[in-house]
Design a protein around this motif. Sequence first.
Motif, PDB file in Angstrom:
ATOM      1  N   TYR A  35     -49.194 -25.156  26.971  1.00 42.76           N
ATOM      2  CA  TYR A  35     -48.442 -24.559  25.486  1.00 42.76           C
ATOM      3  C   TYR A  35     -48.410 -22.938  25.812  1.00 42.76           C
ATOM      4  O   TYR A  35     -49.351 -22.074  26.349  1.00 42.76           O
ATOM      5  N   ASP A  94     -46.134 -24.580  18.679  1.00 47.40           N
ATOM      6  CA  ASP A  94     -46.468 -25.874  18.175  1.00 47.40           C
ATOM      7  C   ASP A  94     -46.197 -26.836  19.344  1.00 47.40           C
ATOM      8  O   ASP A  94     -46.602 -28.457  19.002  1.00 47.40           O
ATOM      9  N   THR A  95     -45.372 -26.294  20.432  1.00 45.99           N
ATOM     10  CA  THR A  95     -44.813 -27.620  21.390  1.00 45.99           C
ATOM     11  C   THR A  95     -45.138 -27.173  22.415  1.00 45.99           C
ATOM     12  O   THR A  95     -44.870 -26.284  23.180  1.00 45.99           O
ATOM     13  N   CYS A  96     -45.031 -28.764  23.549  1.00 46.87           N
ATOM     14  CA  CYS A  96     -45.796 -28.038  24.624  1.00 46.87           C
ATOM     15  C   CYS A  96     -44.835 -27.895  25.534  1.00 46.87           C
ATOM     16  O   CYS A  96     -43.939 -27.919  25.178  1.00 46.87           O
ATOM     17  N   CYS A 129     -39.266 -26.109  26.944  1.00 46.53           N
ATOM     18  CA  CYS A 129     -39.304 -26.769  25.756  1.00 46.53           C
ATOM     19  C   CYS A 129     -38.765 -28.177  25.259  1.00 46.53           C
ATOM     20  O   CYS A 129     -37.658 -27.721  24.625  1.00 46.53           O
ATOM     21  N   TYR A 146     -37.554 -28.987  22.206  1.00 42.75           N
ATOM     22  CA  TYR A 146     -38.005 -29.071  20.873  1.00 42.75           C
ATOM     23  C   TYR A 146     -37.650 -29.911  19.949  1.00 42.75           C
ATOM     24  O   TYR A 146     -38.114 -29.540  18.679  1.00 42.75           O
ATOM     25  N   TRP A 164     -38.554 -32.798  20.331  1.00 44.63           N
ATOM     26  CA  TRP A 164     -39.745 -33.958  20.754  1.00 44.63           C
ATOM     27  C   TRP A 164     -39.366 -34.773  21.976  1.00 44.63           C
ATOM     28  O   TRP A 164     -39.730 -36.229  22.324  1.00 44.63           O
ATOM     29  N   TYR A 200     -33.504 -29.385  24.495  1.00 44.78           N
ATOM     30  CA  TYR A 200     -34.114 -28.263  25.231  1.00 44.78           C
ATOM     31  C   TYR A 200     -34.014 -27.169  25.241  1.00 44.78           C
ATOM     32  O   TYR A 200     -32.838 -27.126  25.250  1.00 44.78           O
TER      33      TYR A 200
END
Length: 147
Positions: free
Chosen positions: A42, A93-95, A112, A114, A116, A122
Motif C-alpha cells: 500500500y 486506499d488501493t493496493c 495500481c 484504480y 479494481w 491502471y
Amino acid sequence: MKLNKVIKYTLVFIVFCIAWNLIGDYIEKSFRKNVYSKRKMYCYERYHKGTVNPVLYVEDKMYWDSLITYYRQIEHGNMNPVFNFPVNEMPYDTCVYIMGYEHDSLIADVICYYDWGRTGTYRRGYVYRNTLHSDLPPKKKTYNKMN
C-alpha cells in the motif's frame, strides 16, 4: 464480380477485428497475471502529523531526483518543500504492485489498478520507497453529527 470482392473484403475485415480483439485480450491477461504475481503493498504517506495522505509519483525517470529530494526534505522537517515535477497522486486506499526497485532502491516502480481490475485501467509510476507499507492505511475516524 464486384459483390464477391466486397463480401471477401468484409469477411477479411471481420476476421481481422476478431483476431485483433482475441490477441489484445491475451496480452492484457498475460500482463495482469504478471502484475498480480508481484509483491502487493500500500502506498501512502503520514509525514503531516500522522494524517494519511496520497503519495506523489512521477511517470518519467527524469524526475526521480526531484521526487527523492522532495520526500527527503519532508523527512527532515520541511513540510512545504518545493517540487520540480508534474503532480500525480497515487490513491492511498488501493493496493499497488511492486514491479521493481530503481535508483539505488530509493524509487519503486509500481502499478495500481484504480478500477479494481475490471477493465484493465491502471496507473504506473515511480514512488519514493519510504511511502510503501505492507498494511492498509488506518481508517479515518468518523463522528456522529448528532453528538
